[in-house]
Structure formats: structure tokens, C-alpha cells
Design an enzyme around this catalytic site. Structure first.
Site, PDB file in Angstrom:
ATOM      1  N   HIS A 140       0.844  -1.203   0.000  1.00 58.10           N
ATOM      2  CA  HIS A 140       0.000   0.000   0.000  1.00 58.10           C
ATOM      3  C   HIS A 140       0.877   1.250   0.000  1.00 58.10           C
ATOM      4  O   HIS A 140       0.638   2.187  -0.777  1.00 58.10           O
ATOM      5  CB  HIS A 140      -0.910  -0.019   1.230  1.00 58.10           C
ATOM      6  CG  HIS A 140      -1.600   1.282   1.509  1.00 58.10           C
ATOM      7  ND1 HIS A 140      -2.911   1.528   1.161  1.00 58.10           N
ATOM      8  CD2 HIS A 140      -1.158   2.421   2.123  1.00 58.10           C
ATOM      9  CE1 HIS A 140      -3.242   2.753   1.530  1.00 58.10           C
ATOM     10  NE2 HIS A 140      -2.196   3.316   2.126  1.00 58.10           N
ATOM     11  N   GLU A 141       1.890   1.269   0.853  1.00 58.89           N
ATOM     12  CA  GLU A 141       2.775   2.431   0.930  1.00 58.89           C
ATOM     13  C   GLU A 141       3.562   2.613  -0.362  1.00 58.89           C
ATOM     14  O   GLU A 141       3.757   3.736  -0.836  1.00 58.89           O
ATOM     15  CB  GLU A 141       3.725   2.303   2.127  1.00 58.89           C
ATOM     16  CG  GLU A 141       3.040   2.224   3.481  1.00 58.89           C
ATOM     17  CD  GLU A 141       2.082   3.380   3.732  1.00 58.89           C
ATOM     18  OE1 GLU A 141       2.289   4.477   3.159  1.00 58.89           O
ATOM     19  OE2 GLU A 141       1.106   3.193   4.481  1.00 58.89           O
ATOM     20  N   HIS A 144       1.511   4.376  -2.878  1.00 59.18           N
ATOM     21  CA  HIS A 144       1.549   5.839  -2.790  1.00 59.18           C
ATOM     22  C   HIS A 144       2.740   6.389  -3.575  1.00 59.18           C
ATOM     23  O   HIS A 144       2.635   7.409  -4.261  1.00 59.18           O
ATOM     24  CB  HIS A 144       1.663   6.282  -1.329  1.00 59.18           C
ATOM     25  CG  HIS A 144       0.368   6.264  -0.583  1.00 59.18           C
ATOM     26  ND1 HIS A 144      -0.739   6.963  -0.998  1.00 59.18           N
ATOM     27  CD2 HIS A 144       0.005   5.632   0.576  1.00 59.18           C
ATOM     28  CE1 HIS A 144      -1.738   6.776  -0.135  1.00 59.18           C
ATOM     29  NE2 HIS A 144      -1.309   5.965   0.824  1.00 59.18           N
ATOM     30  N   GLU A 215      -6.134   7.181  -0.896  1.00 60.19           N
ATOM     31  CA  GLU A 215      -6.041   6.007  -0.028  1.00 60.19           C
ATOM     32  C   GLU A 215      -6.676   4.793  -0.704  1.00 60.19           C
ATOM     33  O   GLU A 215      -6.122   3.692  -0.672  1.00 60.19           O
ATOM     34  CB  GLU A 215      -6.720   6.284   1.318  1.00 60.19           C
ATOM     35  CG  GLU A 215      -5.943   7.183   2.255  1.00 60.19           C
ATOM     36  CD  GLU A 215      -4.567   6.634   2.593  1.00 60.19           C
ATOM     37  OE1 GLU A 215      -4.450   5.426   2.899  1.00 60.19           O
ATOM     38  OE2 GLU A 215      -3.599   7.406   2.525  1.00 60.19           O
TER      39      GLU A 215
END
EC number: 3.4.24.-
Length: 291
Positions: A140-141, A144, A215
Site C-alpha cells: 500500500h505504501e 503511494h 487512499e
């Protein structure tokens, strides 16, 4: 379906930004009538300069505010190897890896582009997640990073800063200036006053909306990377169940964390930088049906 979700999310972000930029332009032209165009342009340049500083130094500021410490492979092989494997899988440069010594489970990514990326996890996160869940969170990071979310948030931040500065100057001009002498009608005065009061609130709401969309996008990007959305869904459930405020809180970087780090309450829910965890989990489970 997952690719269409990612595409739809990017389109949503683009549309929000497009409408926001148009609205900012309209408000700016309206404000220029009261401030004068030269002063108006000065405010825009000031806001742009402020945003540039945030853009180039956002990574360092996030590390300083969170108290994160940089690690090597020997310091924490588990976290390092997880990030390294994801870097290879995504084709992104290996980011700097940090640990935040905090029992609150959380993680964040920062950096203006993939070459200057930094990812961090708290000690609390490393304690409660298994390997597949940790991979889901770090994917997930990395999502980003891959989606240039720091760049997007900086653009929004610059626009919000400009709106705030312009609104403040317009209100001062309306209160202390002699606008009647400049030929401005009472109706124009009321209209400009209304938009000057409303604009900063609207700008903040747009900033929150963009943050929530990014997100969702990072969730989808991370799930596509690991091909195991259930792991991230499980991790989010654990983060929600073990949520606690960070020891070093900063509302200015709340949007960077995977889970909202601010104390629970009505205003956190109302002005949250994150979408509801239940909805994120639901979407991830829906994505899981595609594999």
C-alpha cells in the site's frame, strides 16, 4: 475489474482537481477586483513558493515530525526484505526504510518521487502483523510512491494555501478598505464576503476528498502488486482493532499514515483524511474475488 477501479479512482481525482482549479481561478478573479491584480499575483507566487518548499522537503519533515529512524537490512531484516521484494516486484527504486518506535500500529510513505521515496513502519505495526499482512501494508505504501501521491497532495496543498491567503487578504480589504469608493456595489460586497468565508472551508473539504481517493487508490495498487487483497484487508482490520493515537501526533502529516493517527471522536470522523476502514475492507474483499 481491479484495473477499472484504479482507472476510475484516477479519473475521480482528476475531476476533483479540475473543478477545484476552476473554482480557485474564479475566486481569484473575483478577489482580484478587490485586491488589485498585482497584489493578487503576489499572493499566488507566495503560495506557490510555500508549496514548493513543502514539495522538496516533505520527506525530511515527515521523518523529523514522526521521530522515525533510518534502518539497514541488519537492523530489521524482516521489514527491509519485505520492502526490497516489493521494490523488485513493482520496478521502483529501493526507498529508504525507517522504523518509528511507537506502540501504535501504523505506517507511512513520503518523498516527492520514487527516487526520493521513504517508507516507515511503527514498532507496533511490526509486532501485530504477520508476514503477508506486513507485505500488504508496505505494498500500500509503495502504491503511494508509484502513484506520485506526494506530488498530488502538494498540488492540492498549494491550491488550499493560495485560497486561504487570498481569502484572508480579501476579508481584510473588505473590512478595512474603502470599496464603495472603488465602485463596488453592496451586492458585490456581500457576494465576495460570502465566498471569502466559504472558500477556505470548501478548499479543506476538497483536500480531504482527494486524500481519501488516494487512499483507495493505494489500497488497489497494493492489492494488485501482491495479488492478495485479503492480507491488506486483514491488516486494516487489525489496525482498526488496535488503534491508538501516536505518541508524536501531527495533524499536518495525518494524511500520510495508512490509518488515521488522530484520536477518535466526532471531528476526526467529520474531517478525516482517510475513508472508513469498513469500506476499504469491503472493497478489498471485492477485489479478492478477481484472483
Amino acid at each position: 475489474m481491479m484495473y477499472s477501479f484504479i482507472a476510475r479512482n484516477k479519473i475521480n481525482t482528476f475531476l476533483i482537481l479540475f473543478v477545484f482549479i476552476l473554482a480557485c481561478g474564479g475566486f481569484g478573479l473575483l478577489a482580484g477586483r478587490f485586491l488589485g491584480m498585482s497584489f493578487f499575483l503576489f499572493i499566488l507566487l507566495l503560495a506557490a513558493g510555500y508549496a514548493c518548499v513543502q514539495y522538496f522537503f516533505s520527506g525530511r519533515l515527515a521523518v523529523l515530525m514522526s521521530g522515525a529512524r533510518k534502518i539497514s537490512r541488519n537492523d530489521n531484516p524482516r521489514l527491509w526484505n519485505t520492502v526490497e521484494n516489493l521494490s523488485i516486484t513493482t520496478g521502483l527504486p529501493m526507498p529508504e526504510v525507517y522504523i518509528v518506535d511507537d506502540p501504535a500500529p501504523n505506517a507511512f510513505a513520503t518523498g516527492r518521487d520514487p527516487k526520493h521515496a521513504k517508507v516507515a513502519a511503527t514498532s507496533g505495526l511490526l509486532e501485530i502483523l504477520d508476514d503477508s499482512e506486513l507485505e500488504g501494508v508496505m505494498a500500500h505504501e509503495m502504491g503511494h510512491v508509484k502513484n506520485y501521491d506526494i506530488r498530488v497532495s502538494t498540488i492540492v496543498f498549494g491550491l488550499v494555501s493560495a485560497v486561504g491567503l487570498i481569502s484572508d487578504m480579501v476579508l481584510r480589504a473588505l473590512i478595512w478598505g474603502d470599496n464603495r469608493r472603488e465602485g463596488n456595489s453592496a451586492f458585490s460586497f456581500v457576494i465576495v464576503l460570502f465566498f471569502s468565508l466559504l472558500a477556505p472551508i470548501a478548499a479543506m473539504l476538497v483536500q480531504l476528498a482527494v486524500s481519501r481517493e488516494r487512499e483507495y487508490l493505494a489500497d488497489a495498487t497494493g492489492a494488485l502488486t501482491t495479488r492478495y487483497p485479503a492480507a491488506l484487508a486483514s491488516a486494516l482490520a487489525k489496525l482498526e482493532g488496535n488503534a491508538r493515537p501516536l505518541q508524536r501526533q501531527s495533524s499536518s502529516m495525518a494524511h500520510l499514515w495508512i490509518s488515521n493517527p488522530m484520536p477518535r471522536g466526532f471531528f476526526r470522523k467529520l474531517f478525516s483524511t482517510h475513508p472508513p476502514t469498513e469500506e476499504r475492507i469491503r472493497r478489498l474483499k471485492e477485489m479478492g474475488n478477481q484472483f
